[in-house]
Design a protein around this motif. Sequence first.
Motif, short mmCIF file in Angstrom:
data_model
loop_
_atom_site.label_atom_id
_atom_site.label_comp_id
_atom_site.label_asym_id
_atom_site.label_seq_id
_atom_site.Cartn_x
_atom_site.Cartn_y
_atom_site.Cartn_z
N PHE A 87 0.83 -1.21 0.00
CA PHE A 87 0.00 0.00 0.00
C PHE A 87 0.86 1.25 0.00
O PHE A 87 0.58 2.21 -0.72
CB PHE A 87 -0.93 0.02 1.21
N PHE A 92 -1.13 4.32 -1.24
CA PHE A 92 -2.48 4.12 -0.69
C PHE A 92 -3.56 4.52 -1.68
O PHE A 92 -4.55 5.14 -1.31
CB PHE A 92 -2.64 4.89 0.63
N LEU A 103 -9.48 -0.35 0.05
CA LEU A 103 -8.32 -0.92 -0.65
C LEU A 103 -8.06 -2.37 -0.25
O LEU A 103 -8.24 -2.77 0.89
CB LEU A 103 -7.07 -0.09 -0.38
N THR A 124 -1.93 -2.46 -5.34
CA THR A 124 -3.07 -1.99 -4.56
C THR A 124 -4.25 -1.76 -5.49
O THR A 124 -4.09 -1.15 -6.55
CB THR A 124 -2.70 -0.68 -3.83
#
Length: 185
Positions: A87, A92, A103, A124
Motif C-alpha cells: 500500500f 495508498f 483498498l 493496490t
Amino acid sequence: MNVAVSPGAHPALVLNADYRPLSYYPLSLWSWQDAVKAVFLDRVNIVAEYDVCVRSPSFEFRLPSVVSLKSFIKPSRHPAFTRFNVFLRDRFQCQYCGIRDDLTFDHLIPRSKGGQTTWQNVITACSPCNLRKANKSCRDINMWPMQMPFAPTVQDLHNNGRLFPPNYLHDSWLDFLYWDTELEP
C-alpha cells in the motif's frame, strides 16, 4: 513548565546516529517513558526537549522531544513484503482508478493462472476494480495499472511515507524530517 504528563503525550522522535529518522512511515517515535529510560541507560543523545518536566522527589527532568541513537543501526536494504508496504509503495491508492477507499490488493497475473504473491505481481486495488478484474489478466480485460508493480527500495518507501505525515508533528521535529527534501526556489 510543570504539568501533569499523561502517558501518551510528548512522544520523542527517534533518529539514527546519522540524525535521520529510523522510519518515516510509520514515523519512528518512542513514548516519553521509553525516551527517558534510553537517556538514563546512555543509549541516546538528547537533541531537543519539550518545555515539560517530569519530577521525582529529588529530581527534575525535561522531556526529550528528539533523541539520536548513539550506535548506528544499518537500515535494511530490502523492505519486507507486507500488505502495508505494498500500500505504501502504491501511495495508498488503487492502481487502476486512483481512489483511496476500500483498498485491497490484486494479482496482475491471477493466482488461479499461476501468478505469485510477489512485489512484481501484486498491486493496490479498490474492491470494485478488483472484483471487475476478477481472475482475468490485464490484457484480457484491457485494465492496466497506472504504475507497474516493482520491488521498492527502503528509500522509495521513505519518500512515499513523507507524503503522509502523522497527525501530530512537534516543531522540534521538522528540521529532522524534511532536511533532505528538495527546496523550492
